[in-house]
Motif scaffolding. Structure first.
Motif, PDB file in Angstrom:
ATOM      1  N   THR A 189       0.672  -1.016   0.083  1.00 27.92           N
ATOM      2  CA  THR A 189      -0.111   0.037   0.013  1.00 27.92           C
ATOM      3  C   THR A 189       0.870   1.186  -0.101  1.00 27.92           C
ATOM      4  OG1 THR A 189      -0.044   0.064   2.582  1.00 27.92           O
ATOM      5  CG2 THR A 189      -1.869  -1.183   1.143  1.00 27.92           C
ATOM      6  N   LEU A 190       2.093   1.133   0.102  1.00 27.74           N
ATOM      7  CA  LEU A 190       3.164   2.284   0.015  1.00 27.74           C
ATOM      8  C   LEU A 190       2.797   2.967  -1.114  1.00 27.74           C
ATOM      9  CD1 LEU A 190       6.422   1.076   1.476  1.00 27.74           C
ATOM     10  CD2 LEU A 190       4.935   2.669   2.480  1.00 27.74           C
ATOM     11  N   ALA A 191       3.016   2.520  -2.273  1.00 25.51           N
ATOM     12  CA  ALA A 191       2.931   3.084  -3.598  1.00 25.51           C
ATOM     13  C   ALA A 191       1.462   4.000  -3.833  1.00 25.51           C
ATOM     14  CB  ALA A 191       3.099   2.070  -4.808  1.00 25.51           C
ATOM     15  N   PRO A 192       0.411   3.225  -3.500  1.00 20.66           N
ATOM     16  CA  PRO A 192      -0.834   4.147  -4.065  1.00 20.66           C
ATOM     17  C   PRO A 192      -1.071   5.288  -2.777  1.00 20.66           C
ATOM     18  CG  PRO A 192      -1.273   1.901  -3.161  1.00 20.66           C
ATOM     19  CD  PRO A 192       0.080   1.913  -3.271  1.00 20.66           C
ATOM     20  N   VAL A 193      -0.523   4.972  -1.755  1.00 23.36           N
ATOM     21  CA  VAL A 193      -0.923   6.092  -0.594  1.00 23.36           C
ATOM     22  C   VAL A 193       0.058   7.347  -0.998  1.00 23.36           C
ATOM     23  CG1 VAL A 193      -0.255   6.799   1.898  1.00 23.36           C
ATOM     24  CG2 VAL A 193      -1.523   4.461   1.348  1.00 23.36           C
ATOM     25  N   PHE A 194       1.188   7.089  -1.113  1.00 20.21           N
ATOM     26  CA  PHE A 194       2.224   8.280  -1.603  1.00 20.21           C
ATOM     27  C   PHE A 194       1.977   8.794  -2.953  1.00 20.21           C
ATOM     28  CE2 PHE A 194       4.175   6.425   2.220  1.00 20.21           C
ATOM     29  CZ  PHE A 194       4.192   7.631   3.068  1.00 20.21           C
ATOM     30  N   ALA A 195       1.700   8.037  -3.739  1.00 13.54           N
ATOM     31  CA  ALA A 195       1.365   8.464  -5.071  1.00 13.54           C
ATOM     32  C   ALA A 195      -0.082   9.392  -5.059  1.00 13.54           C
ATOM     33  CB  ALA A 195       0.969   7.239  -5.960  1.00 13.54           C
ATOM     34  N   ALA A 196      -1.119   9.107  -4.276  1.00  9.16           N
ATOM     35  CA  ALA A 196      -2.134   9.812  -4.109  1.00  9.16           C
ATOM     36  C   ALA A 196      -1.710  11.313  -3.316  1.00  9.16           C
ATOM     37  CB  ALA A 196      -3.290   9.243  -3.239  1.00  9.16           C
ATOM     38  N   ALA A 197      -0.778  11.063  -2.168  1.00  9.06           N
ATOM     39  CA  ALA A 197      -0.281  12.311  -1.734  1.00  9.06           C
ATOM     40  C   ALA A 197       0.155  13.250  -2.476  1.00  9.06           C
ATOM     41  CB  ALA A 197       0.700  11.856  -0.379  1.00  9.06           C
ATOM     42  N   PHE A 198       1.189  12.752  -3.364  1.00 11.16           N
ATOM     43  CA  PHE A 198       1.955  13.846  -4.277  1.00 11.16           C
ATOM     44  C   PHE A 198       1.126  14.313  -5.438  1.00 11.16           C
ATOM     45  CE2 PHE A 198       5.335  12.567  -1.211  1.00 11.16           C
ATOM     46  CZ  PHE A 198       5.929  13.528  -1.179  1.00 11.16           C
ATOM     47  N   ALA A 199       0.218  13.545  -5.756  1.00 14.32           N
ATOM     48  CA  ALA A 199      -0.614  13.640  -7.000  1.00 14.32           C
ATOM     49  C   ALA A 199      -1.535  14.885  -6.499  1.00 14.32           C
ATOM     50  CB  ALA A 199      -1.437  12.595  -7.563  1.00 14.32           C
ATOM     51  N   THR A 200      -2.123  14.785  -5.267  1.00 14.25           N
ATOM     52  CA  THR A 200      -3.276  15.637  -5.044  1.00 14.25           C
ATOM     53  C   THR A 200      -2.996  16.658  -3.991  1.00 14.25           C
ATOM     54  OG1 THR A 200      -3.944  14.223  -3.040  1.00 14.25           O
ATOM     55  CG2 THR A 200      -4.991  13.497  -5.378  1.00 14.25           C
ATOM     56  N   GLY A 201      -2.069  16.359  -3.039  1.00 15.49           N
ATOM     57  CA  GLY A 201      -1.702  17.503  -2.067  1.00 15.49           C
ATOM     58  C   GLY A 201      -2.792  17.605  -1.086  1.00 15.49           C
ATOM     59  N   ASP A 202      -3.693  16.617  -1.165  1.00 13.21           N
ATOM     60  CA  ASP A 202      -4.888  16.766  -0.388  1.00 13.21           C
ATOM     61  C   ASP A 202      -4.708  15.680   0.890  1.00 13.21           C
ATOM     62  OD1 ASP A 202      -7.529  16.317   0.800  1.00 13.21           O
ATOM     63  OD2 ASP A 202      -8.359  17.645  -0.680  1.00 13.21           O
TER      64      ASP A 202
ATOM     65  N   TYR B  70      -2.327  11.044   7.610  1.00 23.34           N
ATOM     66  CA  TYR B  70      -3.012  11.985   6.601  1.00 23.34           C
ATOM     67  C   TYR B  70      -4.230  12.431   7.074  1.00 23.34           C
ATOM     68  CZ  TYR B  70       0.587  11.315   3.317  1.00 23.34           C
ATOM     69  OH  TYR B  70       1.970  11.451   2.701  1.00 23.34           O
ATOM     70  N   LEU B  71      -4.544  12.221   8.505  1.00 23.57           N
ATOM     71  CA  LEU B  71      -5.697  12.991   9.085  1.00 23.57           C
ATOM     72  C   LEU B  71      -5.270  14.237   9.671  1.00 23.57           C
ATOM     73  CD1 LEU B  71      -7.367   9.921  11.140  1.00 23.57           C
ATOM     74  CD2 LEU B  71      -8.516  11.189   9.132  1.00 23.57           C
ATOM     75  N   ILE B  72      -3.999  14.531   9.667  1.00 24.45           N
ATOM     76  CA  ILE B  72      -3.341  15.710  10.020  1.00 24.45           C
ATOM     77  C   ILE B  72      -3.632  16.663   8.710  1.00 24.45           C
ATOM     78  CG2 ILE B  72      -1.219  16.759  10.691  1.00 24.45           C
ATOM     79  CD1 ILE B  72      -0.312  14.114  11.681  1.00 24.45           C
ATOM     80  N   HIS B  73      -3.915  17.902   9.055  1.00 22.97           N
ATOM     81  CA  HIS B  73      -4.365  18.586   7.940  1.00 22.97           C
ATOM     82  C   HIS B  73      -3.133  19.149   7.143  1.00 22.97           C
ATOM     83  CE1 HIS B  73      -8.490  18.752   8.910  1.00 22.97           C
ATOM     84  NE2 HIS B  73      -8.376  18.890  10.136  1.00 22.97           N
ATOM     85  N   ASP B  74      -1.994  19.383   7.702  1.00 23.01           N
ATOM     86  CA  ASP B  74      -0.744  19.921   7.302  1.00 23.01           C
ATOM     87  C   ASP B  74      -0.134  18.710   6.281  1.00 23.01           C
ATOM     88  OD1 ASP B  74       2.294  20.504   7.449  1.00 23.01           O
ATOM     89  OD2 ASP B  74       1.133  22.404   7.533  1.00 23.01           O
ATOM     90  N   PHE B  75      -0.130  19.284   5.086  1.00 20.02           N
ATOM     91  CA  PHE B  75       0.367  18.130   4.220  1.00 20.02           C
ATOM     92  C   PHE B  75       1.851  17.578   4.632  1.00 20.02           C
ATOM     93  CE2 PHE B  75       2.943  16.959   0.384  1.00 20.02           C
ATOM     94  CZ  PHE B  75       2.138  15.872  -0.010  1.00 20.02           C
ATOM     95  N   TRP B  76       2.693  18.590   4.857  1.00 21.20           N
ATOM     96  CA  TRP B  76       4.094  18.082   5.035  1.00 21.20           C
ATOM     97  C   TRP B  76       4.360  17.459   6.404  1.00 21.20           C
ATOM     98  CZ3 TRP B  76       6.943  17.480   1.089  1.00 21.20           C
ATOM     99  CH2 TRP B  76       6.775  18.072  -0.329  1.00 21.20           C
ATOM    100  N   ILE B  77       3.731  17.792   7.223  1.00 25.26           N
ATOM    101  CA  ILE B  77       3.656  17.230   8.614  1.00 25.26           C
ATOM    102  C   ILE B  77       3.223  15.859   8.450  1.00 25.26           C
ATOM    103  CG2 ILE B  77       2.968  17.254  11.175  1.00 25.26           C
ATOM    104  CD1 ILE B  77       2.988  20.172  11.221  1.00 25.26           C
ATOM    105  N   ALA B  78       2.152  15.724   7.634  1.00 26.78           N
ATOM    106  CA  ALA B  78       1.523  14.254   7.706  1.00 26.78           C
ATOM    107  C   ALA B  78       2.359  13.477   6.847  1.00 26.78           C
ATOM    108  CB  ALA B  78       0.071  14.287   6.904  1.00 26.78           C
TER     109      ALA B  78
END
Length: 327
Positions: free
Chosen positions: A196-209, A268-276
């Motif tokens: 699940t590493l790839a989909p989670v971090f791909a989604a993170a850096f693709a959306t920033g949300d 990623y329940l943390i709102h700040d993207f970089w801290i999360a």
């Protein structure tokens, strides 16, 4: 997915007739005898006494094979049915020991115990299903012989542990715990943490949300957990292999897969993207090192090997997710 493919096309043990059961027993004894002979060869230089024990066990397996062949020839003629463990659902195919790397004495004893316990259950179940008196008698006799081998594996372990030798019941309890919970749970944790590493971090850096990333991670973790749980439960009912309840094994694999996937999704329940993302990355490091520790603790695997396999593999998957998401 791979596990499901391996189990496609297998026969149910209950569907085998006496001719097929005897042929399967002959193939199993041949394979076990070859494994014991190879163990004896590997131990002869360092543990000559244990090597002689395994030489004797190999000879007994060969005697079992001869008795099975004699009865088969009398009953069904000279041609065996070409059937092996991997063709029957409920059997776990043994990885040939000659393809394995160095094994410790503890690992060898564990392997021997698992082999003999599986053989005992096979002969007990097979004997209960046969109606021919001669076949039933031979299968029952072989079950008793294999039980002696399993007890011998326990005695070998106790002798090696010296004054602090554990009782046979305690040793069996530990092995059962490893077979029922640790092995499927570890497989699930590895699958959930790495896949699940790839989909989670791909989604993170693709959306920033962070919220969308959390939903992707939650879906991946739960989906992988359900898949792994059902796959493990359906792969083996535990009656012949002694690996315990399929429900317990399925729950262990499913829960640990979900936990492994959720570990780096929850930050990623943390709102700040970089801290999360930073927290998620730290969680990944903890997950991968935990997997390496469990492998070393329960599987007697040298610590550097799981570190190299799991940590390096996880790092590559992690990097792939970031690269894909940033594209």
């Amino acid at each position: 997915m791979l596990t499901r493919l391996l189990h496609q096309g297998r026969r149910d043990f209950e569907s085998l007739d006496e001719r097929e059961i005897l042929s399967l027993a002959v193939a199993a004894e041949e394979e076990d005898g070859a494994i014991y002979a190879e163990i004896a060869t590997r131990l002869s230089g360092t543990y000559p006494a244990s090597a002689r024990v395994f030489e004797g066990m190999a000879a007994e397996e060969d005697e079992h094979r001869r008795r099975l062949l004699d009865l088969y020839t009398d009953k069904f003629g000279p041609r065996l049915v070409p059937i092996r463990r991997e063709h029957v659902r409920g059997f776990i195919s043994r990885k040939p020991i000659w393809l394995m790397q160095a094994m410790s004495l503890e690992q060898v004893r564990q392997l021997a115990w698992e082999m003999e316990e599986g053989a005992v259950r096979f002969y007990q179940v097979a004997a209960a299903r046969t109606t021919d008196v001669a076949v039933r008698k031979l299968l029952g006799d072989l079950a008793a012989d294999e039980r002696k081998h399993a007890d011998l594996a326990d005695r070998l372990e106790s002798a090696a542990l010296g004054p602090e030798e554990r009782a046979s019941e305690k040793s069996e309890e530990h092995r059962q715990f490893v077979l029922t919970y640790v092995q499927p749970g570890l497989a699930g944790l590895m699958d959930g943490s790495v896949s699940t590493l790839a989909p989670v971090f791909a989604a993170a850096f693709a959306t920033g949300d962070t919220w969308q990333t959390f939903l992707v991670g939650l879906a991946a973790a739960v989906g992988a957990g359900i898949s792994m749980g059902f796959t493990e439960a359906a792969s083996d009912d535990g009656k012949l292999t002694g690996r315990g309840s399929p429900v317990k094994r399925g729950l262990a694999a499913g829960v640990m897969t979900t936990v492994g996937g959720l570990g780096h999704a929850l930050p990623y329940l943390i709102h700040d993207f970089w801290i999360a993302t930073l927290v998620a990355g730290l969680v990944v490091v903890v997950e991968l090192w935990a997997i390496a520790f469990i492998q070393q603790r329960y599987m007697q695997t040298p610590f550097w090997r799981p570190v190299l396999q799991v940590v390096l593999g996880g790092a590559l998957v992690f990097a792939a997710g970031i690269l894909i998401g940033s594209a």
